[in-house]
Design a protein around this motif. Sequence first.
Motif, mmCIF file in Angstrom:
data_model
loop_
_atom_site.group_PDB
_atom_site.id
_atom_site.type_symbol
_atom_site.label_atom_id
_atom_site.label_comp_id
_atom_site.label_asym_id
_atom_site.label_seq_id
_atom_site.Cartn_x
_atom_site.Cartn_y
_atom_site.Cartn_z
ATOM 1 N N MET A 236 0.862 -1.209 0.196
ATOM 2 C CA MET A 236 0.117 -0.194 0.086
ATOM 3 C C MET A 236 0.916 1.221 -0.121
ATOM 4 O O MET A 236 1.387 1.517 0.910
ATOM 5 N N SER A 237 1.105 2.095 -1.166
ATOM 6 C CA SER A 237 1.907 2.958 -0.984
ATOM 7 C C SER A 237 1.082 4.289 -0.794
ATOM 8 O O SER A 237 -0.237 4.094 -0.384
ATOM 9 N N ARG A 238 1.923 5.177 -0.546
ATOM 10 C CA ARG A 238 1.195 6.349 0.216
ATOM 11 C C ARG A 238 0.003 7.064 -0.872
ATOM 12 O O ARG A 238 -0.892 7.783 -0.014
ATOM 13 N N GLY A 239 -0.073 7.048 -2.079
ATOM 14 C CA GLY A 239 -0.879 7.533 -2.825
ATOM 15 C C GLY A 239 -2.262 6.674 -2.784
ATOM 16 O O GLY A 239 -3.310 7.176 -3.228
ATOM 17 N N PHE A 240 -2.126 5.586 -2.199
ATOM 18 C CA PHE A 240 -3.294 4.800 -2.134
ATOM 19 C C PHE A 240 -4.270 5.130 -0.956
ATOM 20 O O PHE A 240 -3.882 4.939 0.190
ATOM 21 N N THR A 241 -5.215 5.625 -1.117
ATOM 22 C CA THR A 241 -6.135 6.274 0.129
ATOM 23 C C THR A 241 -7.206 5.280 0.339
ATOM 24 O O THR A 241 -7.587 4.286 -0.449
ATOM 25 N N ALA A 242 -8.019 5.435 1.406
ATOM 26 C CA ALA A 242 -9.070 4.744 2.020
ATOM 27 C C ALA A 242 -10.170 4.852 0.622
ATOM 28 O O ALA A 242 -10.945 4.096 0.555
ATOM 29 N N GLN A 243 -10.256 6.312 0.216
ATOM 30 C CA GLN A 243 -11.433 6.362 -0.689
ATOM 31 C C GLN A 243 -11.227 5.478 -1.868
ATOM 32 O O GLN A 243 -12.052 4.928 -2.739
#
Lengths: 141, 470
Positions: A1-8
Amino acid sequence: MSRGFTAQAARNIFYGGTVFFSLLFAVIVFDTEQRTPQRSNASELTPAVVRGKHIWETRNCIGCHTLLGEGAYFAPELGNVYTRRGPDFIKAWMKSQPTGAPGRRQMPNFHLNDQQLDDLTEFLKWTSKINTENWPPNVEG
Amino acid sequence: MATTQVKYSSQAVSRLYFMGAIALFVGQIVFGVALGLQYLIGDLLFPAIPFNIARMVHTNLLIVWLLMGFMGAAYYMIPEEAETELYSPKLAIILFWTFLVAGALTILGYLLVPYATLAAATGNDVLATMGREFLEQPLPTKLGIVVVALGFLFNVSMTVLKGRKTAITMVLLMGLWGLALLFLFSFVNPSNLVRDKMYWWFVVHLWVEGVWELILGAILAFLLVKTTGVDREIIDKWLYLIITFALITGILGTGHHFYFIGLPGYWQWIGSIFSALEPIPFFMMTLFAFNMVQRRKREHPNQAAMLWTVGCAVMGFLGAGLWGFIHTLSPVNYYTHGSQITAAHGHLAFYGAYVMVVIAMISYAMPILRGREANPQRAQNVEMWSFWIMTIGMAVMVLALTGAGILQIWLQRIPTEGAMGFMQTQDQLRFFYWLRLAGGVGFLIGLLTWLASFFVTAGEDEPQGQLARA
């Protein structure tokens, strides 16, 4: 899970994936419905078979037996019992219960009349002809 | 010695649901032990309580107490998540008693009235829904379940609508709504057995390998938020990924029940491929739980609840994931279908995933509902003992049933000529059935130990309740 991958983003994948696979499932089920009459010999689904299914359900047979492998595992598979034992044995068996043999598993007597026994046997006969992809592996079920 | 209160007083209704759930749980296990005995002493309790009746009581109690546990969990979680009082605590209490009385009457009906008489007396001739595994309830009970579910969903949905909407509540609500909507298929009973069986799985499979996983995921996420203090953004992301995998594998994974019940052969491919992936979300739950506990920002004083939470993630994976996987591929299932292997999987999956998550929730919430953040250390020690006794009892049962299943398949299924008959085979499995019974009795002892832990008070050198040490 990279930083760009958000809960949204994860939530949107969830909605998209769920909708897609639900629709796909519905389409395949629709196709299955089209094939079921032929695979189950629906043309031979007589009123006697329907009445027999009702007896099967209202005596809670599934609480001990399996039917096409589904149910309880306390008593024999009955999807192919018509092939294994034949109609006369089935009726005689139902009438002679319980055996009363000490320590052995007991089947209740459901006091079915001749008509009901015929209906139940018709149901089991029809069931034995369903195309189950060759299950069970042998006649013992 | 300060005490901890629930944040919203209406959360207190969950206590009623938890106590109801525990009472029915005890009933379920008592009947379970009786069933284990009937496997060995065939005529035990006959004709007063035949096997099929006892089994119906065992499985129906399981379903009802888990639903009650889910409802209790929702009533506890939703006000806290939505940061507002429950829409109507009174409705929640009325529905609890309705559900409990209807459930009790149904069980009494099973035990006291012949099933055919019960069916005739409750309108089964008008709309036949009874006599199908797990959906044996009379028509009025099924309608009652719908009414209770709608009232419950109205109550919790209205609460969420007027309050904060978190990922946890949204996932929980989707799971609960899905549960209620899929139950409507219990009213679908075509006279063609093949179609009957297909739609039956829309309730059974799409519950336990579908929407229930949303409820499971939401409860686990809530417990991890509360006990570890890890950032919600991280927990939400995990939760969505887990439920994504649960549904994209679980929906088409329904196909693993469609191999041999008269449906087209292509289900063997669909079911095998997608259900082989079904362990993924459960494995992710294990990783999720361990990861969050490792990154914890506080030491929560309720160690027992932590143990149940992590235990649920591990046992859910073993029971639903691993024990499901071993017989899910269609060439394997051809031999295992409807054998004791299925029973082994069913027991471990229900215990690991759903029983344990409800216990984890009760273990976390009950001390707070009783006015303290965690139980005294002595009580927690007893509770942690109960965790191990129950879990090892279940492990013994499941290993015994797995052994029974392997031997059953060897004797009864694999030989093409001269296979052993069903009842003869059963006689060969008695060693395993004794072992299973021992595991079941162990489980009951574990359960009673858990109940006892509720009454254990603090030692002399210890305060009555625990505060956060962080």
